[in-house]
Motif scaffolding. Structure first.
Motif, PDB file in Angstrom:
ATOM      1  N   ASN A  87       0.814  -1.222   0.000  1.00  0.00           N
ATOM      2  CA  ASN A  87       0.000   0.000   0.000  1.00  0.00           C
ATOM      3  C   ASN A  87       0.845   1.269   0.000  1.00  0.00           C
ATOM      4  OD1 ASN A  87      -2.379  -1.465  -0.015  1.00  0.00           O
ATOM      5  ND2 ASN A  87      -2.516  -1.500   2.221  1.00  0.00           N
ATOM      6  N   THR A  88       2.092   1.149   0.456  1.00  0.00           N
ATOM      7  CA  THR A  88       3.002   2.284   0.477  1.00  0.00           C
ATOM      8  C   THR A  88       3.652   2.497  -0.887  1.00  0.00           C
ATOM      9  OG1 THR A  88       3.430   1.831   2.812  1.00  0.00           O
ATOM     10  CG2 THR A  88       4.978   3.277   1.723  1.00  0.00           C
ATOM     11  N   GLY A  89       3.562   1.493  -1.754  1.00  0.00           N
ATOM     12  CA  GLY A  89       4.104   1.665  -3.099  1.00  0.00           C
ATOM     13  C   GLY A  89       5.233   0.717  -3.453  1.00  0.00           C
ATOM     14  N   PHE A  90       5.567  -0.209  -2.566  1.00  0.00           N
ATOM     15  CA  PHE A  90       6.591  -1.190  -2.887  1.00  0.00           C
ATOM     16  C   PHE A  90       6.019  -2.158  -3.904  1.00  0.00           C
ATOM     17  CE2 PHE A  90       8.053   0.566   0.997  1.00  0.00           C
ATOM     18  CZ  PHE A  90       9.419   0.349   1.070  1.00  0.00           C
ATOM     19  N   ARG A  91       6.719  -2.302  -5.017  1.00  0.00           N
ATOM     20  CA  ARG A  91       6.247  -3.156  -6.100  1.00  0.00           C
ATOM     21  C   ARG A  91       7.420  -3.915  -6.721  1.00  0.00           C
ATOM     22  NH1 ARG A  91       2.132  -1.273  -4.310  1.00  0.00           N
ATOM     23  NH2 ARG A  91       0.400  -0.269  -5.354  1.00  0.00           N
ATOM     24  N   GLY A  92       7.082  -4.867  -7.558  1.00  0.00           N
ATOM     25  CA  GLY A  92       8.086  -5.557  -8.366  1.00  0.00           C
ATOM     26  C   GLY A  92       9.125  -6.291  -7.542  1.00  0.00           C
ATOM     27  N   ILE A  93      10.377  -6.174  -7.970  1.00  0.00           N
ATOM     28  CA  ILE A  93      11.491  -6.911  -7.369  1.00  0.00           C
ATOM     29  C   ILE A  93      11.647  -6.589  -5.886  1.00  0.00           C
ATOM     30  CG2 ILE A  93      14.020  -7.114  -7.366  1.00  0.00           C
ATOM     31  CD1 ILE A  93      13.936  -6.847 -10.405  1.00  0.00           C
ATOM     32  N   VAL A  94      11.470  -5.319  -5.518  1.00  0.00           N
ATOM     33  CA  VAL A  94      11.642  -4.931  -4.114  1.00  0.00           C
ATOM     34  C   VAL A  94      10.586  -5.617  -3.245  1.00  0.00           C
ATOM     35  CG1 VAL A  94      11.616  -3.006  -2.490  1.00  0.00           C
ATOM     36  CG2 VAL A  94      12.721  -2.741  -4.716  1.00  0.00           C
ATOM     37  N   TYR A  95       9.342  -5.558  -3.679  1.00  0.00           N
ATOM     38  CA  TYR A  95       8.273  -6.213  -2.916  1.00  0.00           C
ATOM     39  C   TYR A  95       8.505  -7.725  -2.866  1.00  0.00           C
ATOM     40  CZ  TYR A  95       3.747  -7.817  -1.324  1.00  0.00           C
ATOM     41  OH  TYR A  95       2.756  -8.441  -0.621  1.00  0.00           O
ATOM     42  N   ASP A  96       8.866  -8.318  -4.011  1.00  0.00           N
ATOM     43  CA  ASP A  96       9.126  -9.754  -4.060  1.00  0.00           C
ATOM     44  C   ASP A  96      10.259 -10.148  -3.115  1.00  0.00           C
ATOM     45  OD1 ASP A  96       7.114  -9.972  -5.928  1.00  0.00           O
ATOM     46  OD2 ASP A  96       8.481 -10.082  -7.646  1.00  0.00           O
ATOM     47  N   TRP A  97      11.269  -9.274  -2.982  1.00  0.00           N
ATOM     48  CA  TRP A  97      12.373  -9.546  -2.061  1.00  0.00           C
ATOM     49  C   TRP A  97      11.853  -9.629  -0.626  1.00  0.00           C
ATOM     50  CZ3 TRP A  97      14.509  -7.244   2.206  1.00  0.00           C
ATOM     51  CH2 TRP A  97      15.721  -7.770   2.647  1.00  0.00           C
ATOM     52  N   PHE A  98      10.977  -8.683  -0.245  1.00  0.00           N
ATOM     53  CA  PHE A  98      10.419  -8.719   1.106  1.00  0.00           C
ATOM     54  C   PHE A  98       9.564  -9.966   1.322  1.00  0.00           C
ATOM     55  CE2 PHE A  98      11.416  -4.145   1.321  1.00  0.00           C
ATOM     56  CZ  PHE A  98      12.049  -4.128   2.553  1.00  0.00           C
ATOM     57  N   VAL A  99       8.764 -10.342   0.331  1.00  0.00           N
ATOM     58  CA  VAL A  99       7.965 -11.566   0.440  1.00  0.00           C
ATOM     59  C   VAL A  99       8.893 -12.749   0.683  1.00  0.00           C
ATOM     60  CG1 VAL A  99       6.473 -13.171  -0.811  1.00  0.00           C
ATOM     61  CG2 VAL A  99       6.031 -10.709  -0.927  1.00  0.00           C
ATOM     62  N   SER A 100       9.959 -12.847  -0.090  1.00  0.00           N
ATOM     63  CA  SER A 100      10.916 -13.933   0.051  1.00  0.00           C
ATOM     64  C   SER A 100      11.615 -13.880   1.406  1.00  0.00           C
ATOM     65  CB  SER A 100      11.957 -13.845  -1.070  1.00  0.00           C
ATOM     66  OG  SER A 100      13.004 -14.758  -0.854  1.00  0.00           O
ATOM     67  N   TYR A 101      11.953 -12.674   1.844  1.00  0.00           N
ATOM     68  CA  TYR A 101      12.658 -12.492   3.111  1.00  0.00           C
ATOM     69  C   TYR A 101      11.834 -13.003   4.290  1.00  0.00           C
ATOM     70  CZ  TYR A 101      15.135 -10.168   6.911  1.00  0.00           C
ATOM     71  OH  TYR A 101      15.812  -9.915   8.060  1.00  0.00           O
ATOM     72  N   PHE A 102      10.519 -12.753   4.255  1.00  0.00           N
ATOM     73  CA  PHE A 102       9.666 -13.159   5.373  1.00  0.00           C
ATOM     74  C   PHE A 102       9.076 -14.563   5.215  1.00  0.00           C
ATOM     75  CE2 PHE A 102       9.207  -8.454   5.843  1.00  0.00           C
ATOM     76  CZ  PHE A 102       9.879  -8.369   7.059  1.00  0.00           C
ATOM     77  N   ALA A 103       9.187 -15.164   4.043  1.00  0.00           N
ATOM     78  CA  ALA A 103       8.577 -16.474   3.791  1.00  0.00           C
ATOM     79  C   ALA A 103       9.394 -17.592   4.447  1.00  0.00           C
ATOM     80  CB  ALA A 103       8.479 -16.721   2.290  1.00  0.00           C
ATOM     81  N   SER A 104       8.697 -18.547   4.983  1.00  0.00           N
ATOM     82  CA  SER A 104       9.301 -19.784   5.500  1.00  0.00           C
ATOM     83  C   SER A 104      10.445 -19.545   6.477  1.00  0.00           C
ATOM     84  CB  SER A 104       9.792 -20.652   4.330  1.00  0.00           C
ATOM     85  OG  SER A 104       8.728 -20.935   3.465  1.00  0.00           O
ATOM     86  N   ARG A 105      10.320 -18.523   7.313  1.00  0.00           N
ATOM     87  CA  ARG A 105      11.340 -18.282   8.338  1.00  0.00           C
ATOM     88  C   ARG A 105      11.065 -19.207   9.520  1.00  0.00           C
ATOM     89  NH1 ARG A 105      14.632 -14.288   7.113  1.00  0.00           N
ATOM     90  NH2 ARG A 105      15.376 -13.972   9.223  1.00  0.00           N
ATOM     91  N   LYS A 106      12.141 -19.739  10.078  1.00  0.00           N
ATOM     92  CA  LYS A 106      12.015 -20.683  11.184  1.00  0.00           C
ATOM     93  C   LYS A 106      13.022 -20.331  12.278  1.00  0.00           C
ATOM     94  CE  LYS A 106      10.434 -24.505   8.330  1.00  0.00           C
ATOM     95  NZ  LYS A 106       9.071 -24.490   8.769  1.00  0.00           N
ATOM     96  N   GLN A 107      12.715 -20.818  13.467  1.00  0.00           N
ATOM     97  CA  GLN A 107      13.655 -20.640  14.575  1.00  0.00           C
ATOM     98  C   GLN A 107      13.680 -21.909  15.422  1.00  0.00           C
ATOM     99  OE1 GLN A 107      12.254 -17.339  16.899  1.00  0.00           O
ATOM    100  NE2 GLN A 107      10.706 -18.544  17.930  1.00  0.00           N
ATOM    101  N   PHE A 108      14.786 -22.093  16.142  1.00  0.00           N
ATOM    102  CA  PHE A 108      14.886 -23.196  17.077  1.00  0.00           C
ATOM    103  C   PHE A 108      15.824 -22.764  18.197  1.00  0.00           C
ATOM    104  CE2 PHE A 108      18.399 -23.837  14.222  1.00  0.00           C
ATOM    105  CZ  PHE A 108      19.435 -24.288  15.035  1.00  0.00           C
ATOM    106  N   VAL A 109      15.798 -23.527  19.272  1.00  0.00           N
ATOM    107  CA  VAL A 109      16.645 -23.248  20.423  1.00  0.00           C
ATOM    108  C   VAL A 109      17.680 -24.359  20.532  1.00  0.00           C
ATOM    109  CG1 VAL A 109      16.711 -23.027  22.934  1.00  0.00           C
ATOM    110  CG2 VAL A 109      14.812 -22.039  21.642  1.00  0.00           C
TER     111      VAL A 109
END
Length: 160
Positions: A55-77
């Motif tokens: 909604n702020t105007g991020f589109r294309g490669i930049v938006y796709d990078w953020f989608v990829s960055y937040f997708a399938s993130r995992k953590q463990f101890v």
């Protein structure tokens, strides 16, 4: 007060002091509520943040990078000989970097569009709400109104 380049904590404090001075000069009551959102960066919902970015105007490669960055993130101890199961991560932005605060600011910047009776001053995860009124009763009622707005907004963002 919205987030703009070249604004810093000093500007936020000056704005706060000016609001209180103006209230005193006009014989008004001033009440301040100061919020520090604990673990604020950890509460950023990835789905909401991606909507905000789009909604702020991020589109294309930049938006796709953020989608990829937040997708399938995992953590463990890992502690001594114990390793926990991996868990999916659906919230949080990087801390200790320039990206984390910027993403958090984008995430919460729409809070200033709420119909506050007072003045909200935002700086990163610190929020000041200043209420001025002709008497304490009116100030208290306005403060309660604005605090309910903030609580409802936070619940909405949490359960988006």
């Amino acid at each position: 007060m919205v987030f703009r380049e070249s604004l810093n904590t000093e500007i936020a404090v000056i704005t706060l002091v000016n609001l209180i001075e103006n209230a005193i000069e006009n014989n008004l009551v001033a009440i301040g509520l100061f919020l520090d959102i604990r673990k604020a960066f950890d509460t950023v919902n990835h789905r909401i943040l991606l909507d905000v970015l789009q909604n702020t105007g991020f589109r294309g490669i930049v938006y796709d990078w953020f989608v990829s960055y937040f997708a399938s993130r995992k953590q463990f101890v890992f502690f001594e000989n114990f390793v926990s199961d991996e868990e999916d991560i659906y919230s949080g932005v990087p801390q200790g970097s320039n990206l984390g605060p910027l993403l958090f600011l984008l995430y919460i910047n729409n809070i200033n569009k709420l119909p506050f009776k007072g003045k909200i001053i935002l700086f990163a995860d610190d929020t000041a709400l200043i209420i001025t009124a002709k008497d304490f009763q009116e100030a208290r009622l306005n403060l309660e109104h604005d605090l309910h707005l903030i609580m409802n907004w936070m619940n909405l963002m949490k359960h988006y």
